[in-house]
Design a protein around this motif. Structure first.
Motif, short mmCIF file in Angstrom:
data_model
loop_
_atom_site.label_atom_id
_atom_site.label_comp_id
_atom_site.label_asym_id
_atom_site.label_seq_id
_atom_site.Cartn_x
_atom_site.Cartn_y
_atom_site.Cartn_z
N GLU A 83 0.74 -1.00 -0.08
CA GLU A 83 -0.14 0.10 -0.01
C GLU A 83 0.86 1.29 0.06
OE1 GLU A 83 -3.11 0.27 -0.33
OE2 GLU A 83 -3.76 -1.74 0.00
N GLY A 84 1.99 0.99 -0.17
CA GLY A 84 3.09 2.46 -0.06
C GLY A 84 3.43 2.89 1.28
N TRP A 85 3.35 2.25 2.17
CA TRP A 85 3.93 2.74 3.67
C TRP A 85 5.23 2.36 3.75
CZ3 TRP A 85 0.57 3.33 8.50
CH2 TRP A 85 -0.86 3.86 8.28
N ASN A 86 5.91 3.19 4.55
CA ASN A 86 7.28 2.60 5.19
C ASN A 86 6.80 1.76 6.31
OD1 ASN A 86 8.33 4.50 3.39
ND2 ASN A 86 8.48 6.16 4.88
N VAL A 87 7.90 0.76 6.34
CA VAL A 87 7.51 -0.30 7.45
C VAL A 87 8.82 -0.50 8.11
CG1 VAL A 87 7.39 -2.68 7.66
CG2 VAL A 87 5.77 -1.73 5.70
N VAL A 88 8.80 -0.63 9.62
CA VAL A 88 9.63 -1.06 10.56
C VAL A 88 9.18 -2.10 11.12
CG1 VAL A 88 10.74 -0.32 12.71
CG2 VAL A 88 10.00 1.49 10.94
N PHE A 89 9.87 -3.30 11.21
CA PHE A 89 9.50 -4.62 11.67
C PHE A 89 10.50 -5.01 12.66
CE2 PHE A 89 11.84 -8.09 10.07
CZ PHE A 89 12.74 -7.20 8.81
N THR A 90 10.02 -5.96 13.47
CA THR A 90 10.94 -6.61 14.56
C THR A 90 10.99 -8.18 14.47
OG1 THR A 90 9.58 -7.02 16.54
CG2 THR A 90 10.47 -4.72 16.27
N GLY A 91 11.96 -8.81 15.04
CA GLY A 91 12.00 -10.28 15.28
C GLY A 91 13.16 -10.40 16.24
N ARG A 92 13.35 -11.38 16.88
CA ARG A 92 13.96 -11.74 18.04
C ARG A 92 15.55 -11.87 17.71
NH1 ARG A 92 11.04 -16.01 21.76
NH2 ARG A 92 10.61 -16.68 19.72
N SER A 93 16.07 -12.43 16.54
CA SER A 93 17.38 -12.47 16.39
C SER A 93 17.68 -11.78 15.10
CB SER A 93 17.62 -14.02 16.07
OG SER A 93 17.08 -14.53 14.74
N LYS B 11 12.79 -6.74 0.79
CA LYS B 11 13.54 -5.93 -0.24
C LYS B 11 13.44 -6.44 -1.48
CE LYS B 11 15.90 -2.94 2.71
NZ LYS B 11 16.23 -1.72 2.80
N ASP B 12 13.57 -7.81 -1.64
CA ASP B 12 13.35 -8.27 -3.05
C ASP B 12 12.16 -8.17 -3.56
OD1 ASP B 12 16.03 -9.28 -2.90
OD2 ASP B 12 15.75 -11.50 -2.31
N LYS B 13 11.13 -8.35 -2.76
CA LYS B 13 9.78 -8.34 -3.29
C LYS B 13 9.01 -6.88 -3.27
CE LYS B 13 5.53 -11.07 -2.26
NZ LYS B 13 4.95 -12.02 -1.33
N PHE B 14 9.62 -5.84 -2.51
CA PHE B 14 9.24 -4.47 -2.49
C PHE B 14 10.59 -3.78 -2.42
CE2 PHE B 14 6.26 -6.76 0.00
CZ PHE B 14 5.12 -6.66 -0.45
N PRO B 15 11.17 -3.70 -3.93
CA PRO B 15 12.49 -2.89 -4.11
C PRO B 15 12.16 -1.30 -3.79
CG PRO B 15 11.85 -3.88 -6.20
CD PRO B 15 10.88 -4.27 -4.91
N ASP B 16 11.10 -0.84 -3.95
CA ASP B 16 11.10 0.43 -3.89
C ASP B 16 10.50 1.06 -2.23
OD1 ASP B 16 11.75 0.78 -6.52
OD2 ASP B 16 9.66 0.50 -7.32
N ALA B 17 10.02 0.02 -1.50
CA ALA B 17 9.57 0.58 -0.43
C ALA B 17 10.65 0.43 0.53
CB ALA B 17 8.84 -0.73 0.29
N ASP B 18 10.41 1.50 1.58
CA ASP B 18 11.63 1.75 2.71
C ASP B 18 11.05 0.79 3.85
OD1 ASP B 18 12.96 2.87 4.84
OD2 ASP B 18 12.59 4.83 4.42
N ILE B 19 11.99 -0.33 4.06
CA ILE B 19 11.46 -1.00 5.16
C ILE B 19 12.97 -1.44 6.01
CG2 ILE B 19 10.85 -3.75 5.45
CD1 ILE B 19 9.46 -3.66 2.86
N LYS B 20 12.56 -1.50 7.49
CA LYS B 20 13.63 -1.60 8.52
C LYS B 20 13.27 -2.50 9.03
CE LYS B 20 15.41 3.34 8.10
NZ LYS B 20 14.97 3.63 6.90
N GLY B 21 14.45 -3.61 9.40
CA GLY B 21 14.33 -4.31 10.63
C GLY B 21 15.13 -4.27 11.82
N TYR B 22 14.49 -4.36 12.90
CA TYR B 22 15.33 -4.43 14.26
C TYR B 22 15.20 -5.58 15.24
CZ TYR B 22 15.52 0.53 14.00
OH TYR B 22 15.85 1.90 13.58
N SER B 23 16.14 -6.16 15.58
CA SER B 23 15.98 -7.25 16.54
C SER B 23 15.52 -6.97 17.97
CB SER B 23 17.24 -8.24 16.49
OG SER B 23 18.18 -7.66 16.71
N LEU B 24 14.65 -7.49 18.44
CA LEU B 24 14.15 -7.05 19.73
C LEU B 24 13.39 -8.13 20.34
CD1 LEU B 24 13.72 -4.04 20.86
CD2 LEU B 24 11.46 -4.19 20.05
#
Ligand SMILES: NC(=O)c1ccc[n+]([C@@H]2O[C@H](COP(=O)([O-])OP(=O)(O)OC[C@H]3O[C@@H](n4cnc5c(N)ncnc54)[C@H](OP(=O)(O)O)[C@@H]3O)[C@@H](O)[C@H]2O)c1
Length: 259
Positions: A24-34, A46-59
């Motif tokens: 839907e064109g949103w920027n995404v921040v996501f978390t996982g544990r490792s 990134k492979d699936k949504f090359p134009d999207a701004d997606i960041k991952g954090y471990s938490l």
């Protein structure tokens, strides 16, 4: 451009929610544990949504069996602040499933771990997000809850208690945060098709909660669509529960003869 923060989004339902918002064109921040899982998931996104701004954090929610890691939440939000990222919508998807925890066999710390992750940690994340939403004029908090908040299933005391507590917390937050234009709502899935389903098809073929009036269970995208409704459309809705369980909860008992 709006930004969503989705917890527990390296696998299963969390992935579907990330993909919905990214598409839907949103920027995404996501978390996982490792770190490793976050890195792998990020590569996939990134492979699936090359134009999207997606960041991952471990938490991880916990420092140990008894203690929620508030410092890690504080660090996540200060890092986002430093990068100038404001979370418009917080989706609290991660959960300790509390599988097989019974009152008569397990140590108290097993119960505490589930409550700490599913209630206390989500409270902490909501608090940090809400402080920033207030400064920005509003926002959205969405809990991925469960119909087990209302109907018990065997050997899941801690999980049911956590999801019931989460619903009470959701309503109380909706009440307190309404004046800041922060909406707080919950999606209540029944059974969702996850990788656990793929790993044990025989068990899931016969599990009673599969026998819903609609004859099927949800897939991740059904849950993601419900989350999207709260985030993008439900301007006048707060403190609400959207059940996505194929009608499972309205039955007195499942029709096990139904194929
Ligand atoms: N699956 C169902 O049938 C069903 C039914 C009703 C409701 N729900 C709810 O829907 C949501 C998603 O379910 P799901 O089955 O897709 O979940 P899942 O496969 O069990 O994944 C849960 C996520 O939560 C993260 N997580 C678990 N413990 C954590 C902790 N201590 N600290 C931080 N993160 C933690 C996991 O991180 P890692 O990736 O690092 O392990 C994982 O990403 C949950 O809230 C669940 O309660 C699910």
């Amino acid at each position: 451009m709006k930004t969503v923060l989705i917890t527990g989004a390296c696998i299963n339902t969390g992935v579907a929610i990330v993909e919905k918002f990214a598409s839907e064109g949103w920027n995404v921040v996501f978390t996982g544990r490792s770190d490793a899982k976050v890195k792998e998931a990020l590569k996939g996104y990134k492979d699936k949504f090359p134009d999207a701004d997606i960041k991952g954090y471990s938490l991880d929610s916990l420092l140990d069996d008894r203690t929620v890691d508030e410092k890690a939440v504080a660090e996540l939000f200060s890092d986002l602040d430093e990068k100038g990222i404001f979370i418009d919508t917080l989706v609290l998807n991660a959960a300790d499933q509390g599988l097989g925890i019974t009152a008569l066999k397990n140590p108290l710390t097993d119960f505490m771990r589930v409550i700490n992750t599913n209630v206390v940690w989500n409270y902490c994340l909501s608090e940090y997000a809400a402080r920033r939403m207030i400064k920005n004029g509003g926002g959205n908090i969405i809990f991925i809850n469960s119909n087990t908040a209302y109907r018990a299933i065997p050997n899941r005391i801690a999980y049911s208690a956590s999801k019931g507590g989460q619903l009470g917390m959701m309503r109380a937050m909706a009440l307190d945060f309404g004046k800041y234009n922060i909406r707080v709502n919950a999606v209540l899935p029944g059974m969702i098709r996850t990788d656990r389903w793929e790993k044990d098809p025989e068990y899931y073929k016969n599990v009673p909660s599969r026998f819903t009036p609609l004859g099927d269970v949800a897939c991740g995208s059904d849950i993601a669509d419900a989350v999207w409704y709260f985030a993008a459309h439900a301007r006048n809705t707060t403190g609400a529960e959207l059940v996505v369980d194929g009608g499972n909860m309205i039955q007195l008992y499942p029709d096990l003869k139904r194929k």
